[in-house]
Design an enzyme around this catalytic site. Sequence first.
Site, mmCIF file in Angstrom:
data_model
loop_
_atom_site.group_PDB
_atom_site.id
_atom_site.type_symbol
_atom_site.label_atom_id
_atom_site.label_comp_id
_atom_site.label_asym_id
_atom_site.label_seq_id
_atom_site.Cartn_x
_atom_site.Cartn_y
_atom_site.Cartn_z
ATOM 1 N N CYS A 1 3.522 8.646 0.831
ATOM 2 C CA CYS A 1 3.772 7.692 1.955
ATOM 3 C C CYS A 1 4.218 6.360 1.268
ATOM 4 O O CYS A 1 3.320 5.583 0.816
ATOM 5 C CB CYS A 1 3.168 7.785 3.035
ATOM 6 N N CYS B 1 6.124 -6.561 8.051
ATOM 7 C CA CYS B 1 7.546 -6.144 8.871
ATOM 8 C C CYS B 1 7.584 -7.239 9.801
ATOM 9 O O CYS B 1 6.862 -7.771 10.675
ATOM 10 C CB CYS B 1 7.218 -4.743 9.720
ATOM 11 N N GLU C 1 0.783 -0.968 -0.043
ATOM 12 C CA GLU C 1 0.040 -0.048 0.197
ATOM 13 C C GLU C 1 0.856 1.193 -0.096
ATOM 14 O O GLU C 1 1.858 1.300 0.555
ATOM 15 C CB GLU C 1 -0.945 -0.125 1.151
ATOM 16 N N CYS D 1 6.184 -4.224 16.491
ATOM 17 C CA CYS D 1 5.889 -3.194 17.415
ATOM 18 C C CYS D 1 4.379 -3.449 17.760
ATOM 19 O O CYS D 1 3.655 -3.252 16.929
ATOM 20 C CB CYS D 1 6.073 -1.687 16.942
ATOM 21 N N CYS E 1 1.094 -1.510 16.057
ATOM 22 C CA CYS E 1 1.194 -1.211 14.568
ATOM 23 C C CYS E 1 0.826 -2.190 13.908
ATOM 24 O O CYS E 1 1.105 -3.393 14.117
ATOM 25 C CB CYS E 1 2.707 -1.070 14.160
ATOM 26 N N CYS F 1 -1.018 6.688 9.908
ATOM 27 C CA CYS F 1 0.227 5.760 10.500
ATOM 28 C C CYS F 1 -0.139 4.602 11.076
ATOM 29 O O CYS F 1 -1.043 4.598 11.934
ATOM 30 C CB CYS F 1 0.815 6.822 11.397
HETATM 31 N N1 SAH Z 1 9.084 0.862 10.104
HETATM 32 C C1 SAH Z 1 9.322 2.376 10.125
HETATM 33 C C2 SAH Z 1 8.621 3.006 9.164
HETATM 34 C C3 SAH Z 1 6.974 2.713 9.208
HETATM 35 S S1 SAH Z 1 5.942 2.994 10.530
HETATM 36 C C4 SAH Z 1 9.172 2.753 11.577
HETATM 37 O O1 SAH Z 1 8.691 2.100 12.370
HETATM 38 O O2 SAH Z 1 9.587 3.909 11.744
HETATM 39 C C5 SAH Z 1 5.708 4.780 10.356
HETATM 40 C C6 SAH Z 1 5.261 5.401 11.424
HETATM 41 O O3 SAH Z 1 3.982 5.111 12.052
HETATM 42 C C7 SAH Z 1 6.259 5.149 12.909
HETATM 43 O O4 SAH Z 1 6.565 5.946 13.489
HETATM 44 C C8 SAH Z 1 5.308 4.124 13.566
HETATM 45 O O5 SAH Z 1 5.922 3.821 14.959
HETATM 46 C C9 SAH Z 1 3.950 4.885 13.460
HETATM 47 N N2 SAH Z 1 2.976 3.977 13.862
HETATM 48 C C10 SAH Z 1 2.768 2.599 13.710
HETATM 49 N N3 SAH Z 1 1.593 2.296 14.067
HETATM 50 C C11 SAH Z 1 0.904 3.307 14.597
HETATM 51 C C12 SAH Z 1 -0.301 3.469 15.018
HETATM 52 N N4 SAH Z 1 -1.321 2.455 15.312
HETATM 53 N N5 SAH Z 1 -0.855 4.585 15.163
HETATM 54 C C13 SAH Z 1 -0.091 5.896 15.049
HETATM 55 N N6 SAH Z 1 1.101 5.648 14.600
HETATM 56 C C14 SAH Z 1 1.652 4.493 14.314
HETATM 57 FE FE1 SF4 Z 2 7.688 -2.432 11.632
HETATM 58 FE FE2 SF4 Z 2 5.404 -1.175 12.388
HETATM 59 FE FE3 SF4 Z 2 7.434 -1.379 14.098
HETATM 60 FE FE4 SF4 Z 2 7.577 0.280 11.889
HETATM 61 S S1 SF4 Z 2 6.323 0.656 13.617
HETATM 62 S S2 SF4 Z 2 9.188 -1.166 12.688
HETATM 63 S S3 SF4 Z 2 6.391 -0.947 10.220
HETATM 64 S S4 SF4 Z 2 6.084 -2.969 13.375
#
Ligand code: SAH
Ligand code: SF4
Length: 339
Positions: A86, A93, A73, A97, A100, A324
């Site tokens: 974006c 991934c 996406e 986290c 996410c 995000c």
């Molecule tokens: N893997 C990379 C880039 C993709 S995530 C990273 O983690 O930085 C892009 C951003 O979205 C990151 O700052 C991540 O922590 C944030 N993010 C992930 N899940 C989210 C959520 N449910 N609500 C808001 N931000 C989120």
């Molecule tokens: Fe991976 Fe989501 Fe963590 Fe970014 S925030 S490193 S996309 S699991």
Amino acid sequence: MPKFRAKQILDWRNKGITTPSLMRNLPLDLQEKLHAEMVCEPLTLVRKMSSNDGTRKYLFALTRRPYVGKMVEAVFIPDERRGTVCISSQMGCVLDCPFCHTGTQKFEGNINSSEIIAQVLAIKHDLLNDPLPSALSLHGEVSHIVYMGMGEPLANEHSVYQSLEILLSEEGLNLSRRRVTLSTSGLVPQIDRLGLQSPINLAISLHSANDILRDTLVPINRKYPLQDLRQCLNRYPLPQQRHITLEYVMLAGVNDRQEDLEALVKFTNPARERINLIQFNPYPGSPYQGTPSEQLHRFAKRLIKKGIRATLRRSRGQDIMAACGQLKAATDPTMILAR
Ligand code: SAH
Ligand code: SF4
């Protein structure tokens, strides 16, 4: 062919036109030759969704073996001053986290540089064909790129570097490196290499400045704890008047307490860093709740009082699950057939 033909083709491509029959200033025989001999479509657009706020989410299918039909996406986020794309760098991934949505998806592989660039070109093409409604008064062209979609870009270094070369070079999309940002969860040796190779804007998914808590929220912290990250950020080459962004998603009762604020103030170097507070974007089954808006503003004000630049990231495209952390490609292959 005379040299100027190459320039004409690149000009079309950089506008987002990759179908030879649409390259109007090329002779027919050349259009046909390109069509027969060049691969022009590393991605197929499967579905596009438009939010009331102008944000658009695009679902693409890969066309390369063995990934045919796998999805990624990308999102276009217009505001009054810029149009940001974006882009995704991986299918899923591995870093898990817990807040996410992408992290909950099974990791299916890296995407290559042409697939990264194709996301940008397809969005440019769509904006030419179907411009944003003028009533929205938003920037309707691609001016900025962020590697913040699905995946951890620094876990796919080779493709990300190749794609950066195309984004930044004169024959490519000719973007200034000030307009390109990469977000990472904090892979220290890879950040060092990025700084040496292609020092674009850097955003770090910090989310906590306390090792115990960050070990849970951003599990890569167990490998590269805060002290290592701190030293790495001190070394990252910054152009004049630029900042590293520390991203901080606000989770109610988890990382939004007074002690969290104190740890964050202690960690941050205000001369080189600013904090971007992110409203948590929920997804079905998400185990956290976002900090209420009033408290989020209070947290920001306290940071500012301590001399730290803090901004709030407006959540965009939530109604189409494009915000995000909400990206998780539907992997049902029948969706391609439904096109
Ligand atoms: N893997 C990379 C880039 C993709 S995530 C990273 O983690 O930085 C892009 C951003 O979205 C990151 O700052 C991540 O922590 C944030 N993010 C992930 N899940 C989210 C959520 N449910 N609500 C808001 N931000 C989120
Ligand atoms: Fe991976 Fe989501 Fe963590 Fe970014 S925030 S490193 S996309 S699991």
